[in-house]
Design a protein around this motif. Structure first.
Motif, PDB file in Angstrom:
ATOM      1  N   ARG A   1      47.265  41.656  56.535  1.00 57.63           N
ATOM      2  CA  ARG A   1      46.090  40.825  56.264  1.00 57.63           C
ATOM      3  C   ARG A   1      44.841  41.688  56.159  1.00 57.63           C
ATOM      4  NH1 ARG A   1      44.121  35.595  57.059  1.00 57.63           N
ATOM      5  NH2 ARG A   1      41.949  35.507  57.770  1.00 57.63           N
ATOM      6  N   ILE A   2      43.928  41.303  55.246  1.00 61.27           N
ATOM      7  CA  ILE A   2      42.681  42.035  55.026  1.00 61.27           C
ATOM      8  C   ILE A   2      41.496  41.114  55.314  1.00 61.27           C
ATOM      9  CG2 ILE A   2      41.318  43.401  53.406  1.00 61.27           C
ATOM     10  CD1 ILE A   2      44.015  44.618  53.918  1.00 61.27           C
ATOM     11  N   GLU A   3      40.572  41.580  56.142  1.00 56.86           N
ATOM     12  CA  GLU A   3      39.327  40.865  56.416  1.00 56.86           C
ATOM     13  C   GLU A   3      38.159  41.814  56.171  1.00 56.86           C
ATOM     14  OE1 GLU A   3      39.181  38.767  60.188  1.00 56.86           O
ATOM     15  OE2 GLU A   3      41.364  38.902  60.326  1.00 56.86           O
ATOM     16  N   VAL A   4      37.228  41.384  55.314  1.00 50.83           N
ATOM     17  CA  VAL A   4      36.074  42.209  54.982  1.00 50.83           C
ATOM     18  C   VAL A   4      34.811  41.378  55.173  1.00 50.83           C
ATOM     19  CG1 VAL A   4      34.866  43.469  53.153  1.00 50.83           C
ATOM     20  CG2 VAL A   4      37.361  43.627  53.346  1.00 50.83           C
ATOM     21  N   ASN A   5      33.885  41.912  55.961  1.00 47.42           N
ATOM     22  CA  ASN A   5      32.577  41.302  56.153  1.00 47.42           C
ATOM     23  C   ASN A   5      31.530  42.345  55.782  1.00 47.42           C
ATOM     24  OD1 ASN A   5      30.092  40.339  57.395  1.00 47.42           O
ATOM     25  ND2 ASN A   5      31.370  38.835  58.452  1.00 47.42           N
ATOM     26  N   SER A   6      30.796  42.081  54.711  1.00 49.59           N
ATOM     27  CA  SER A   6      29.881  43.083  54.169  1.00 49.59           C
ATOM     28  C   SER A   6      28.488  42.497  54.001  1.00 49.59           C
ATOM     29  CB  SER A   6      30.399  43.591  52.821  1.00 49.59           C
ATOM     30  OG  SER A   6      29.483  44.485  52.223  1.00 49.59           O
ATOM     31  N   HIS A   7      27.471  43.265  54.427  1.00 48.07           N
ATOM     32  CA  HIS A   7      26.078  42.861  54.261  1.00 48.07           C
ATOM     33  C   HIS A   7      25.358  43.948  53.478  1.00 48.07           C
ATOM     34  CE1 HIS A   7      21.798  42.423  55.591  1.00 48.07           C
ATOM     35  NE2 HIS A   7      22.070  41.172  55.295  1.00 48.07           N
ATOM     36  N   ARG A   8      24.840  43.585  52.321  1.00 46.42           N
ATOM     37  CA  ARG A   8      24.159  44.529  51.436  1.00 46.42           C
ATOM     38  C   ARG A   8      25.052  45.744  51.104  1.00 46.42           C
ATOM     39  NH1 ARG A   8      18.571  43.806  50.796  1.00 46.42           N
ATOM     40  NH2 ARG A   8      17.705  42.166  52.115  1.00 46.42           N
ATOM     41  N   GLY A   9      26.326  45.465  50.894  1.00 40.34           N
ATOM     42  CA  GLY A   9      27.264  46.512  50.517  1.00 40.34           C
ATOM     43  C   GLY A   9      28.051  46.094  49.294  1.00 40.34           C
ATOM     44  N   SER A  10      28.913  46.961  48.830  1.00 39.96           N
ATOM     45  CA  SER A  10      29.716  46.673  47.657  1.00 39.96           C
ATOM     46  C   SER A  10      31.065  47.361  47.820  1.00 39.96           C
ATOM     47  CB  SER A  10      29.015  47.165  46.385  1.00 39.96           C
ATOM     48  OG  SER A  10      28.795  48.570  46.449  1.00 39.96           O
ATOM     49  N   GLY A  11      31.989  47.033  46.918  1.00 43.74           N
ATOM     50  CA  GLY A  11      33.276  47.684  47.077  1.00 43.74           C
ATOM     51  C   GLY A  11      34.313  47.274  46.062  1.00 43.74           C
ATOM     52  N   ARG A  12      35.487  47.879  46.248  1.00 43.54           N
ATOM     53  CA  ARG A  12      36.639  47.638  45.385  1.00 43.54           C
ATOM     54  C   ARG A  12      37.885  47.565  46.265  1.00 43.54           C
ATOM     55  NH1 ARG A  12      40.249  51.029  41.992  1.00 43.54           N
ATOM     56  NH2 ARG A  12      39.528  52.782  43.265  1.00 43.54           N
ATOM     57  N   LEU A  13      38.701  46.529  46.036  1.00 43.82           N
ATOM     58  CA  LEU A  13      39.953  46.362  46.756  1.00 43.82           C
ATOM     59  C   LEU A  13      41.072  46.236  45.729  1.00 43.82           C
ATOM     60  CD1 LEU A  13      37.586  44.890  48.528  1.00 43.82           C
ATOM     61  CD2 LEU A  13      39.505  43.981  49.839  1.00 43.82           C
ATOM     62  N   THR A  14      42.107  47.055  45.852  1.00 40.79           N
ATOM     63  CA  THR A  14      43.235  46.999  44.932  1.00 40.79           C
ATOM     64  C   THR A  14      44.529  46.815  45.719  1.00 40.79           C
ATOM     65  OG1 THR A  14      43.521  49.422  44.953  1.00 40.79           O
ATOM     66  CG2 THR A  14      42.060  48.494  43.273  1.00 40.79           C
ATOM     67  N   GLN A  15      45.573  46.344  45.020  1.00 45.26           N
ATOM     68  CA  GLN A  15      46.918  46.174  45.568  1.00 45.26           C
ATOM     69  C   GLN A  15      46.953  45.240  46.774  1.00 45.26           C
ATOM     70  OE1 GLN A  15      49.059  49.903  46.062  1.00 45.26           O
ATOM     71  NE2 GLN A  15      47.799  50.883  44.484  1.00 45.26           N
ATOM     72  N   VAL A  16      46.134  44.178  46.746  1.00 43.29           N
ATOM     73  CA  VAL A  16      46.135  43.200  47.839  1.00 43.29           C
ATOM     74  C   VAL A  16      47.426  42.388  47.753  1.00 43.29           C
ATOM     75  CG1 VAL A  16      44.963  41.198  48.823  1.00 43.29           C
ATOM     76  CG2 VAL A  16      43.622  43.104  47.890  1.00 43.29           C
ATOM     77  N   ARG A  17      48.186  42.342  48.890  1.00 51.31           N
ATOM     78  CA  ARG A  17      49.497  41.692  48.898  1.00 51.31           C
ATOM     79  C   ARG A  17      49.671  40.745  50.074  1.00 51.31           C
ATOM     80  NH1 ARG A  17      52.153  47.422  48.902  1.00 51.31           N
ATOM     81  NH2 ARG A  17      50.032  47.856  49.650  1.00 51.31           N
ATOM     82  N   ASN A  18      48.582  40.346  50.695  1.00 52.93           N
ATOM     83  CA  ASN A  18      48.657  39.449  51.841  1.00 52.93           C
ATOM     84  C   ASN A  18      47.376  38.623  51.870  1.00 52.93           C
ATOM     85  OD1 ASN A  18      49.286  38.292  54.426  1.00 52.93           O
ATOM     86  ND2 ASN A  18      50.467  40.126  54.922  1.00 52.93           N
ATOM     87  N   ASP A  19      47.188  37.865  52.947  1.00 54.43           N
ATOM     88  CA  ASP A  19      45.985  37.044  53.063  1.00 54.43           C
ATOM     89  C   ASP A  19      44.736  37.924  52.985  1.00 54.43           C
ATOM     90  OD1 ASP A  19      47.759  35.001  53.471  1.00 54.43           O
ATOM     91  OD2 ASP A  19      47.349  34.773  55.613  1.00 54.43           O
ATOM     92  N   LEU A  20      43.735  37.398  52.278  1.00 50.98           N
ATOM     93  CA  LEU A  20      42.472  38.118  52.113  1.00 50.98           C
ATOM     94  C   LEU A  20      41.320  37.194  52.469  1.00 50.98           C
ATOM     95  CD1 LEU A  20      40.597  40.414  51.057  1.00 50.98           C
ATOM     96  CD2 LEU A  20      40.823  39.376  48.785  1.00 50.98           C
ATOM     97  N   GLU A  21      40.422  37.691  53.335  1.00 51.77           N
ATOM     98  CA  GLU A  21      39.191  36.980  53.662  1.00 51.77           C
ATOM     99  C   GLU A  21      38.014  37.914  53.396  1.00 51.77           C
ATOM    100  OE1 GLU A  21      36.915  35.107  57.568  1.00 51.77           O
ATOM    101  OE2 GLU A  21      39.115  35.074  57.484  1.00 51.77           O
TER     102      GLU A  21
END
Length: 251
Positions: free
Chosen positions: A139-159
């Motif tokens: 599982r992936i959880e991302v909490n970002s404030h004034r940030g940016s990004g890239r997520l690849t190959q996600v294969r489970n729950d994503l928040e």
């Protein structure tokens, strides 16, 4: 022209004379370890490998060695859970001119290079930070404030919860997805989606779908969507406040 050349030389000298500290950590863990990272004003690159440890390289740079020495990388580790965070003495003072004030503190340049076991799960919190993830299978959880990004190959729950930040996401195996964006744009590519329930709302934002004919209801400046395909077993929830979301359903 002479003044410009002098200023350029001074900037170049300051850059080349920056102090640097590199920390390397190898932490033995279980294959399905939960990893948590709190990154403040940092860039982070995360990959996975067929390993039984978390491998971390932290590079810290600053022109002032005194500030560099006050940067701490804190680790709390067990075989099943690892937490990493970076701390430094961020000043509370401001230089003021009348009603205008600013903080003249020069923040350290911090970069994480992390390799996780393939089956790990990830929790990330970032402020004014850049994130680049090749996702593990957990599982992936991302909490970002004034940030940016890239997520690849996600294969489970994503928040994903982002405030004033843009993200690009690639989902190669659909599970539950929960996205909440405030003043940020999300580009989401989903491969092979057949069974899902999609709900969402936007407030002064826009949601667009590519690859599937999904109806969008519009009222004033708001949009909403409620759509089921196949068994509806995977749940996709999108919320946008003054942010745009584009979802591309790909084969």
């Amino acid at each position: 022209m002479r003044l410009f050349i002098l200023a350029s030389c001074l900037l170049f000298t300051a850059w080349t004379s920056a102090a640097e500290r590199i920390e390397r950590h190898s932490i033995p863990v279980n294959p399905d370890v939960r990893f948590s990272l709190n990154a403040h004003r940092a860039t982070t690159r995360i990959t996975t490998g067929n390993i039984d440890s978390i491998e971390m390289v932290v590079t810290i740079r600053h022109n002032n060695e005194d500030i560099l020495d006050r940067v701490d990388v804190n680790l709390n580790a067990s075989p099943s859970f690892v937490r990493a965070a970076v701390d430094y003495d961020e000043p509370g003072f401001r230089v003021s001119f009348g009603f205008i004030g600013f903080n003249d503190y020069q923040y350290p340049d911090i970069h994480f290079q992390i390799t996780l076991p393939e089956q790990a799960s990830l929790q990330y919190t970032g402020h004014r930070s850049r994130l680049d993830i090749e996702a593990p299978t957990g599982r992936i959880e991302v909490n970002s404030h004034r940030g940016s990004g890239r997520l690849t190959q996600v294969r489970n729950d994503l928040e994903l919860d982002t405030h004033r930040g843009n993200f690009e996401i690639e989902v190669t195996e659909l599970h539950d997805i929960d996205i909440d964006t405030h003043r940020g744009d999300i580009n989401l590519d989903i491969f092979g989606a057949e069974d899902f329930t999609l709900v969402g709302e936007t407030h002064r934002g826009d949601v667009r779908f590519i690859g599937k004919n999904i109806p969008v209801n519009e009222h004033d400046r708001e949009q909403s969507v409620n759509y089921v395909e196949g068994s509806g077993s995977n749940f996709i929830d999108i919320q946008a406040h003054r942010g745009d979301i584009r979802i591309d359903f790909r084969e």
